[in-house]
Design a protein around this motif. Structure first.
Motif, PDB file in Angstrom:
ATOM      1  N   LEU A  14      42.713  42.409  32.154  1.00 17.98           N
ATOM      2  CA  LEU A  14      43.991  42.615  31.832  1.00 17.98           C
ATOM      3  C   LEU A  14      44.714  43.673  32.228  1.00 17.98           C
ATOM      4  CD1 LEU A  14      46.431  41.547  30.100  1.00 17.98           C
ATOM      5  CD2 LEU A  14      45.433  42.888  28.171  1.00 17.98           C
ATOM      6  N   GLU A  15      43.976  44.805  32.247  1.00 15.06           N
ATOM      7  CA  GLU A  15      44.384  45.945  32.888  1.00 15.06           C
ATOM      8  C   GLU A  15      44.955  45.896  34.361  1.00 15.06           C
ATOM      9  OE1 GLU A  15      43.225  50.775  33.374  1.00 15.06           O
ATOM     10  OE2 GLU A  15      41.556  49.430  32.957  1.00 15.06           O
ATOM     11  N   ASN A  16      43.957  45.269  35.276  1.00 18.16           N
ATOM     12  CA  ASN A  16      44.077  45.096  36.478  1.00 18.16           C
ATOM     13  C   ASN A  16      45.238  44.082  36.748  1.00 18.16           C
ATOM     14  OD1 ASN A  16      42.484  46.844  37.451  1.00 18.16           O
ATOM     15  ND2 ASN A  16      40.567  45.522  37.805  1.00 18.16           N
ATOM     16  N   LYS A  17      45.483  43.089  35.933  1.00 15.25           N
ATOM     17  CA  LYS A  17      46.550  42.069  36.117  1.00 15.25           C
ATOM     18  C   LYS A  17      47.864  42.664  35.967  1.00 15.25           C
ATOM     19  CE  LYS A  17      44.208  37.680  34.540  1.00 15.25           C
ATOM     20  NZ  LYS A  17      44.164  36.964  33.294  1.00 15.25           N
ATOM     21  N   GLN A  18      47.825  43.749  34.969  1.00 17.78           N
ATOM     22  CA  GLN A  18      49.008  44.654  34.780  1.00 17.78           C
ATOM     23  C   GLN A  18      49.472  45.553  35.965  1.00 17.78           C
ATOM     24  OE1 GLN A  18      48.035  46.279  30.967  1.00 17.78           O
ATOM     25  NE2 GLN A  18      48.889  44.764  29.756  1.00 17.78           N
ATOM     26  N   ILE A  19      48.197  45.980  36.483  1.00 22.66           N
ATOM     27  CA  ILE A  19      48.667  46.944  37.673  1.00 22.66           C
ATOM     28  C   ILE A  19      49.055  46.026  38.780  1.00 22.66           C
ATOM     29  CG2 ILE A  19      47.311  48.339  39.358  1.00 22.66           C
ATOM     30  CD1 ILE A  19      45.173  49.152  37.172  1.00 22.66           C
ATOM     31  N   LEU A  20      48.505  44.934  39.088  1.00 22.21           N
ATOM     32  CA  LEU A  20      49.179  44.020  40.092  1.00 22.21           C
ATOM     33  C   LEU A  20      50.489  43.282  39.789  1.00 22.21           C
ATOM     34  CD1 LEU A  20      45.818  42.712  41.333  1.00 22.21           C
ATOM     35  CD2 LEU A  20      47.078  44.484  42.443  1.00 22.21           C
ATOM     36  N   GLY A  21      51.041  43.494  38.676  1.00 25.52           N
ATOM     37  CA  GLY A  21      52.278  42.754  38.099  1.00 25.52           C
ATOM     38  C   GLY A  21      51.950  41.397  38.045  1.00 25.52           C
ATOM     39  N   LEU A  22      50.881  40.929  37.551  1.00 24.28           N
ATOM     40  CA  LEU A  22      50.458  39.485  37.295  1.00 24.28           C
ATOM     41  C   LEU A  22      50.471  39.214  35.918  1.00 24.28           C
ATOM     42  CD1 LEU A  22      47.592  39.330  39.936  1.00 24.28           C
ATOM     43  CD2 LEU A  22      49.847  38.389  40.159  1.00 24.28           C
ATOM     44  N   GLU A  23      50.798  40.396  34.910  1.00 19.13           N
ATOM     45  CA  GLU A  23      50.682  40.121  33.687  1.00 19.13           C
ATOM     46  C   GLU A  23      51.917  40.567  33.087  1.00 19.13           C
ATOM     47  OE1 GLU A  23      48.770  38.275  30.148  1.00 19.13           O
ATOM     48  OE2 GLU A  23      48.603  38.253  32.155  1.00 19.13           O
TER      49      GLU A  23
ATOM     50  N   GLU B 146      48.546  42.668  49.833  1.00 17.51           N
ATOM     51  CA  GLU B 146      47.319  41.830  50.453  1.00 17.51           C
ATOM     52  C   GLU B 146      46.321  41.236  49.276  1.00 17.51           C
ATOM     53  OE1 GLU B 146      47.222  44.286  54.769  1.00 17.51           O
ATOM     54  OE2 GLU B 146      45.911  44.724  53.108  1.00 17.51           O
ATOM     55  N   PHE B 147      45.903  42.234  48.399  1.00 16.35           N
ATOM     56  CA  PHE B 147      44.863  41.681  47.533  1.00 16.35           C
ATOM     57  C   PHE B 147      45.340  40.597  46.588  1.00 16.35           C
ATOM     58  CE2 PHE B 147      42.159  42.306  43.661  1.00 16.35           C
ATOM     59  CZ  PHE B 147      40.944  42.385  44.405  1.00 16.35           C
ATOM     60  N   LYS B 148      46.730  40.810  46.308  1.00 15.14           N
ATOM     61  CA  LYS B 148      47.227  39.934  45.285  1.00 15.14           C
ATOM     62  C   LYS B 148      47.303  38.374  46.099  1.00 15.14           C
ATOM     63  CE  LYS B 148      51.185  40.614  43.084  1.00 15.14           C
ATOM     64  NZ  LYS B 148      52.593  41.190  42.865  1.00 15.14           N
ATOM     65  N   LYS B 149      47.471  38.476  47.381  1.00 15.85           N
ATOM     66  CA  LYS B 149      47.376  37.006  48.202  1.00 15.85           C
ATOM     67  C   LYS B 149      46.234  36.493  48.466  1.00 15.85           C
ATOM     68  CE  LYS B 149      50.372  37.103  51.658  1.00 15.85           C
ATOM     69  NZ  LYS B 149      51.048  37.481  53.049  1.00 15.85           N
ATOM     70  N   ILE B 150      45.137  37.423  48.714  1.00 13.82           N
ATOM     71  CA  ILE B 150      43.822  36.979  48.546  1.00 13.82           C
ATOM     72  C   ILE B 150      43.294  36.559  47.109  1.00 13.82           C
ATOM     73  CG2 ILE B 150      41.304  37.769  48.698  1.00 13.82           C
ATOM     74  CD1 ILE B 150      42.430  40.006  50.708  1.00 13.82           C
ATOM     75  N   ILE B 151      43.465  36.963  46.173  1.00 14.26           N
ATOM     76  CA  ILE B 151      42.837  36.315  44.904  1.00 14.26           C
ATOM     77  C   ILE B 151      43.833  35.187  44.369  1.00 14.26           C
ATOM     78  CG2 ILE B 151      41.620  38.841  44.224  1.00 14.26           C
ATOM     79  CD1 ILE B 151      44.340  38.966  42.245  1.00 14.26           C
ATOM     80  N   GLU B 152      45.000  35.075  44.666  1.00 13.15           N
ATOM     81  CA  GLU B 152      45.960  33.971  44.572  1.00 13.15           C
ATOM     82  C   GLU B 152      45.386  32.725  45.331  1.00 13.15           C
ATOM     83  OE1 GLU B 152      49.657  35.318  45.142  1.00 13.15           O
ATOM     84  OE2 GLU B 152      50.002  36.298  43.193  1.00 13.15           O
ATOM     85  N   GLY B 153      45.106  32.975  46.724  1.00 14.26           N
ATOM     86  CA  GLY B 153      44.694  32.135  47.553  1.00 14.26           C
ATOM     87  C   GLY B 153      43.201  31.676  47.037  1.00 14.26           C
ATOM     88  N   PHE B 154      42.448  32.326  46.463  1.00 13.98           N
ATOM     89  CA  PHE B 154      40.987  31.796  45.962  1.00 13.98           C
ATOM     90  C   PHE B 154      41.224  31.536  44.647  1.00 13.98           C
ATOM     91  CE2 PHE B 154      39.419  34.553  49.731  1.00 13.98           C
ATOM     92  CZ  PHE B 154      38.784  33.377  50.205  1.00 13.98           C
ATOM     93  N   ASP B 155      42.226  31.577  43.832  1.00 18.67           N
ATOM     94  CA  ASP B 155      42.451  31.166  42.662  1.00 18.67           C
ATOM     95  C   ASP B 155      41.385  31.948  41.576  1.00 18.67           C
ATOM     96  OD1 ASP B 155      43.658  29.691  40.362  1.00 18.67           O
ATOM     97  OD2 ASP B 155      42.396  28.090  40.424  1.00 18.67           O
ATOM     98  N   LEU B 156      41.346  33.406  41.895  1.00 19.68           N
ATOM     99  CA  LEU B 156      40.566  34.099  41.065  1.00 19.68           C
ATOM    100  C   LEU B 156      41.366  35.267  40.216  1.00 19.68           C
ATOM    101  CD1 LEU B 156      38.364  35.305  44.142  1.00 19.68           C
ATOM    102  CD2 LEU B 156      37.700  33.709  42.057  1.00 19.68           C
ATOM    103  N   ILE B 157      42.758  34.765  39.846  1.00 23.27           N
ATOM    104  CA  ILE B 157      43.455  35.659  38.942  1.00 23.27           C
ATOM    105  C   ILE B 157      42.791  35.834  37.761  1.00 23.27           C
ATOM    106  CG2 ILE B 157      45.775  36.048  37.883  1.00 23.27           C
ATOM    107  CD1 ILE B 157      46.841  34.707  40.607  1.00 23.27           C
ATOM    108  N   ASP B 158      42.165  34.744  37.034  1.00 28.99           N
ATOM    109  CA  ASP B 158      41.904  34.730  35.893  1.00 28.99           C
ATOM    110  C   ASP B 158      40.525  35.619  35.591  1.00 28.99           C
ATOM    111  OD1 ASP B 158      44.051  32.943  34.935  1.00 28.99           O
ATOM    112  OD2 ASP B 158      42.514  31.117  35.058  1.00 28.99           O
ATOM    113  N   LYS B 159      39.921  35.930  36.964  1.00 29.45           N
ATOM    114  CA  LYS B 159      38.801  36.833  36.670  1.00 29.45           C
ATOM    115  C   LYS B 159      39.064  38.201  36.535  1.00 29.45           C
ATOM    116  CE  LYS B 159      35.042  33.820  38.317  1.00 29.45           C
ATOM    117  NZ  LYS B 159      34.190  34.053  37.453  1.00 29.45           N
TER     118      LYS B 159
END
Length: 330
Positions: free
Chosen positions: A320-329, A304-317
């Motif tokens: 690095l640690e949280n990107k890795q936790i979410l599997g985005l890095e 759900e959280f991944k979908k939210i931040i992807e929808g709002f284009d907030l991944i870059d914010k």
């Protein structure tokens, strides 16, 4: 912005909802005598282990054995003295038996109002407005997926966005930015009138007026002095999550709103909704994932959280640690 009341039962083509006690909590147990599965409807209030131990009479629908602390255990291979209801081992057994069925949230079951199955409560998504003790949706996740397959093609982008970003979710991003609004000062700003229809409002009649987010909360805009307007209850319900330019439609009205509140006129007159990117995404993630009480909900919350931040284009914010936790890095 007032929370919109939605009713989906009966309006989905092809779906016929069943007249079942879907709000009630169900308890599952395996009969000690015949080994058949049983479900007990315990209603809209959860039982305590002590209450069940003292008063429960769960009669098996297949063989009629009564599961009660007053019953002997039906274990012929045990010592006859042990299986008597008055014996300490049997009383300990019954206490543990009821505890297994009632002690934790994962123990409960619920009836799906769409397919009629009795399923573990984890098969139902949470719903804060639910009237049932398990605070779960009317239909199971499988039926919900089927319903969404019918409804989603007819939903606009804004409706989908609103669905993915509930008020509770949006507040994860905005609550640290919200300002306390002084009601008296707000009434003075708007001359005690609804900004939309200009009807007179009474500061002492709290049910007649609403403090509205000018730039909607669902686009992550916090409630601040420059983003608060005074509306009557009726106009607020009509505005819902609409962008100011879509609701007011008059440039003069938007200009006046900017003059009264100090809101950014360029944002107000935008022809499409704009997301506020000046938010702490990492803090929001900590709160969103930190509120999970049930382990079974964790994978769903992450998605759900991944979908939210992807929808709002907030991944870059994200860090690095949280990107890795979410599997985005990688």
């Amino acid at each position: 912005m007032a929370k919109e009341k939605r009713e989906t039962r009966g309006r989905i083509s092809g779906f016929k909802f069943l007249d079942l006690p879907y709000e009630n909590a169900q308890v599952h147990y395996t009969c000690l005598s015949c080994q058949k599965d049983n479900y007990v409807d315990i209603g809209k209030e959860l039982l305590s282990v002590e209450d069940a131990y003292q008063n429960a009479n769960w009669v098996c629908k297949s063989c009629g054995f009564n599961h009660s602390s007053k019953s002997d255990l039906p274990f012929e291979h045990w010592n006859p003295d042990i299986i008597k209801a008055t014996s300490l081992p049997t009383q300990r057994f019954w206490n543990a038996f009821f505890k297994n069925s009632l002690e934790s949230a994962e123990s409960y079951y619920k009836i799906c109002g769409a397919c009629g199955r009795t399923l573990p409560f984890s098969h139902f998504a949470k719903k804060s407005s639910s009237k049932g003790p398990l605070v779960r949706q009317f239909e199971c996740r499988a039926c919900k997926a089927a319903a969404n397959a019918i409804l989603n093609p007819f939903r606009t982008r804004d409706e989908m966005l609103k669905s993915a970003t509930s008020r509770r979710t949006a507040q994860l991003f905005t609550d640290v930015l919200d300002e306390k609004i002084e009601i008296k000062k707000l009434f003075e700003k708007f001359d005690s009138k609804c900004f939309s229809c200009e009807c007179d409002l009474d500061i002492d009649d709290r049910k007649s007026y609403q403090i509205d987010h000018i730039l909607p909360n669902v686009y992550l805009w916090p409630l601040t002095e420059s983003n608060a307007e005074l509306l009557c209850r009726g106009c607020n319900l009509k505005k819902k999550h609409h962008w100011p330019s879509k609701f007011f439609k008059s440039n003069s009205k938007l200009y006046r709103l900017a003059q009264i509140t100090g809101a950014n006129l360029e944002l107000l007159t935008s022809t499409k909704p704009l997301t506020n990117t000046d938010v702490d995404v990492n803090l929001a993630m900590d709160k969103y994932l930190g509120q999970i009480r049930e382990q079974s909900d964790f994978p769903k919350r992450i998605q759900e959280f991944k979908k939210i931040i992807e929808g709002f284009d907030l991944i870059d914010k994200l860090s690095l640690e949280n990107k890795q936790i979410l599997g985005l890095e990688e």
